[in-house]
Scaffold this motif. Structure first.
Motif, PDB file in Angstrom:
ATOM      1  N   HIS A 222       6.515  47.946  56.115  1.00  0.00           N
ATOM      2  CA  HIS A 222       7.247  47.946  57.382  1.00  0.00           C
ATOM      3  C   HIS A 222       6.286  47.881  58.563  1.00  0.00           C
ATOM      4  CE1 HIS A 222      10.621  48.923  54.876  1.00  0.00           C
ATOM      5  NE2 HIS A 222      11.443  48.863  55.925  1.00  0.00           N
ATOM      6  N   CYS A 223       6.806  47.454  59.686  1.00  0.00           N
ATOM      7  CA  CYS A 223       6.018  47.324  60.908  1.00  0.00           C
ATOM      8  C   CYS A 223       5.566  48.706  61.387  1.00  0.00           C
ATOM      9  CB  CYS A 223       6.863  46.652  61.989  1.00  0.00           C
ATOM     10  SG  CYS A 223       6.056  46.640  63.596  1.00  0.00           S
ATOM     11  N   PRO A 224       4.224  48.884  61.623  1.00  0.00           N
ATOM     12  CA  PRO A 224       3.738  50.184  62.081  1.00  0.00           C
ATOM     13  C   PRO A 224       4.103  50.475  63.538  1.00  0.00           C
ATOM     14  CG  PRO A 224       1.922  48.620  61.934  1.00  0.00           C
ATOM     15  CD  PRO A 224       3.152  47.902  61.441  1.00  0.00           C
ATOM     16  N   ASP A 225       4.522  49.474  64.300  1.00  0.00           N
ATOM     17  CA  ASP A 225       4.865  49.682  65.712  1.00  0.00           C
ATOM     18  C   ASP A 225       6.325  50.087  65.879  1.00  0.00           C
ATOM     19  OD1 ASP A 225       2.392  49.294  66.661  1.00  0.00           O
ATOM     20  OD2 ASP A 225       2.802  47.449  67.772  1.00  0.00           O
ATOM     21  N   CYS A 226       7.214  49.189  65.509  1.00  0.00           N
ATOM     22  CA  CYS A 226       8.635  49.499  65.732  1.00  0.00           C
ATOM     23  C   CYS A 226       9.209  50.362  64.610  1.00  0.00           C
ATOM     24  CB  CYS A 226       9.449  48.217  65.916  1.00  0.00           C
ATOM     25  SG  CYS A 226       9.577  47.195  64.443  1.00  0.00           S
ATOM     26  N   LYS A 227       8.492  50.450  63.485  1.00  0.00           N
ATOM     27  CA  LYS A 227       8.829  51.321  62.343  1.00  0.00           C
ATOM     28  C   LYS A 227      10.117  50.933  61.603  1.00  0.00           C
ATOM     29  CE  LYS A 227       5.918  54.811  63.856  1.00  0.00           C
ATOM     30  NZ  LYS A 227       4.552  54.327  63.941  1.00  0.00           N
TER      31      LYS A 227
ATOM     32  N   LYS B 157       2.882  39.813  60.198  1.00  0.00           N
ATOM     33  CA  LYS B 157       3.503  40.102  61.486  1.00  0.00           C
ATOM     34  C   LYS B 157       4.856  40.748  61.278  1.00  0.00           C
ATOM     35  CE  LYS B 157       5.325  35.431  62.239  1.00  0.00           C
ATOM     36  NZ  LYS B 157       5.297  34.255  63.118  1.00  0.00           N
ATOM     37  N   CYS B 158       5.366  41.314  62.374  1.00  0.00           N
ATOM     38  CA  CYS B 158       6.676  41.958  62.312  1.00  0.00           C
ATOM     39  C   CYS B 158       7.743  40.864  62.421  1.00  0.00           C
ATOM     40  CB  CYS B 158       6.811  42.950  63.457  1.00  0.00           C
ATOM     41  SG  CYS B 158       8.439  43.734  63.533  1.00  0.00           S
ATOM     42  N   THR B 159       8.846  41.035  61.702  1.00  0.00           N
ATOM     43  CA  THR B 159       9.919  40.041  61.790  1.00  0.00           C
ATOM     44  C   THR B 159      10.533  40.024  63.189  1.00  0.00           C
ATOM     45  OG1 THR B 159      11.436  41.700  60.949  1.00  0.00           O
ATOM     46  CG2 THR B 159      10.617  40.097  59.359  1.00  0.00           C
ATOM     47  N   THR B 160      10.382  41.119  63.952  1.00  0.00           N
ATOM     48  CA  THR B 160      11.112  41.236  65.212  1.00  0.00           C
ATOM     49  C   THR B 160      10.219  41.467  66.430  1.00  0.00           C
ATOM     50  OG1 THR B 160      12.932  42.161  63.959  1.00  0.00           O
ATOM     51  CG2 THR B 160      13.036  42.403  66.349  1.00  0.00           C
ATOM     52  N   CYS B 161       9.371  42.504  66.387  1.00  0.00           N
ATOM     53  CA  CYS B 161       8.566  42.794  67.574  1.00  0.00           C
ATOM     54  C   CYS B 161       7.275  41.991  67.542  1.00  0.00           C
ATOM     55  CB  CYS B 161       8.312  44.305  67.695  1.00  0.00           C
ATOM     56  SG  CYS B 161       6.998  44.944  66.637  1.00  0.00           S
ATOM     57  N   SER B 162       6.338  42.267  68.464  1.00  0.00           N
ATOM     58  CA  SER B 162       5.149  41.412  68.603  1.00  0.00           C
ATOM     59  C   SER B 162       3.968  41.901  67.769  1.00  0.00           C
ATOM     60  CB  SER B 162       4.751  41.324  70.075  1.00  0.00           C
ATOM     61  OG  SER B 162       4.460  42.634  70.536  1.00  0.00           O
TER      62      SER B 162
HETATM   63 ZN   LIG Z   1       7.870  45.615  64.714  1.00  0.00          ZN
END
Ligand SMILES: [Zn+2]
Length: 308
Positions: free
Chosen positions: A189-194, A136-141
């Motif tokens: 890295h998160c693929p959503d928030c990058k 999971k992302c450390t920050t976003c969902s």
């Molecule tokens: Zn994220």
């Protein structure tokens, strides 16, 4: 303190079988001892060190903030170990109990995915501490519910190495060999928030358990009396097993059954009439204890596809 006579009743397999056959609503709470029988280290107490780091100190959001490369290596190693391990007969016995008893619910603190690989019905399994194979992302969902890439990325390859010389410690685990520093840019890295890092989908110290899951468990306990609480590979005297056992007892006559490598005098002393304690390896004990309901457990059905 239980007398020796009642101690005999507390560890009587025939008496346990009698109770089990009358039990429909059964709650299991499983801990690290269950997976120790599959060869997975528990990282608790003495020997709970990983490269001179106390494993507990690596399992926090603060540790991840301070050195995500080090924490990721620890989890990459645990992912690798869990992927190389196999579910043991106790995992298969619990999965079969779930199929035979729709009123059975299994709560597990283990993050190694071995319940799932033993084909435990997913609607009868709650992973209290998440999974090593959820990202999971450390920050976003953002969340990837199931990722078994090993290594997860090139920088984490040392955690996925097999041991070139089994007489020596794995280079990754040898504190005398310095670790190459892993930069944040080398980690996934998160693929959503990058911008933010991916992290393991496990519950770290100081973090809350999933609220929806806790609500489901609460609802299940409240619905009807619980006939039996099976505590496997952990102590029935410590959280969370102690909490669930006490909650179940408030609803009726509940047998609390401890299956653990070691049962302390204190544990025995806390047991009530109708409770049971079986000291030993869960992978040997559970198939025997559950046999009247589950029959002979075959196991190993899933293993062909895991090798590659
Ligand atoms: Zn994220």
């Amino acid at each position: 303190m239980a007398s020796s006579a009642s101690r005999a009743a507390l560890s009587s397999i025939p008496l346990f079988h009698e109770k089990l056959l009358k039990s429909n609503r059964i709650l299991a709470v499983c801990g690290a001892g269950l997976s120790a029988a599959s060869g997975l280290p528990t990282f608790r107490g003495a020997g709970g060190l990983w490269r001179n780091h106390n494993a507990v100190d690596l399992a926090t959001p603060e540790a991840f903030d301070a050195d995500p490369g080090l924490v990721w290596l620890f989890y990459a190693y645990r992912r690798h170990m869990a992927l190389t391990a196999k579910p043991n007969p106790a995992h298969y016995a619990l999965a079969e109990l779930a199929r035979k008893r729709p009123g059975f619910k299994c709560l597990s603190q283990n993050v190694d995915n071995l319940h799932v690989r033993a084909n435990h019905p997913s609607d009868q399994l709650s992973l209290l501490h998440g999974s090593l194979f959820t990202l999971k992302c450390t920050t976003c969902s953002w969340k990837d519910p199931y990722n078994i890439a090993d290594p997860l990325c090139p920088a984490l390859a040392p955690a996925a190495e097999s041991n070139p010389d089994p007489t020596k410690p794995l280079p990754l685990l040898d504190p005398a060999q310095p670790l190459a520093e892993i930069r944040e840019s080398e980690l996934p890295h998160c693929p959503d928030c990058k911008t933010e890092l991916q992290r393991p989908g496990v519950v770290w110290f100081g973090e809350m358990l999933d609220e929806d899951m806790l609500d489901d468990i609460e609802e299940w306990i409240e619905k009807e009396p619980v006939d039996m609480v099976l505590v496997v590979g952990t102590s029935s005297a410590v959280y969370p097993a102690a909490g669930y056992a006490e909650r179940a007892r408030t609803k009726g006559r509940t047998s609390v059954v401890t299956v653990n490598l070691e049962i302390t005098e204190e544990d025995w002393g806390r047991m009530r009439k109708g409770d049971f304690g079986f000291e030993g390896d869960a992978s040997l004990l559970l198939p025997e204890l559950l046999r009247p309901v589950i029959g002979e457990v075959k196991g190993e059905e899933e293993e062909e596809e895991v090798e590659g």
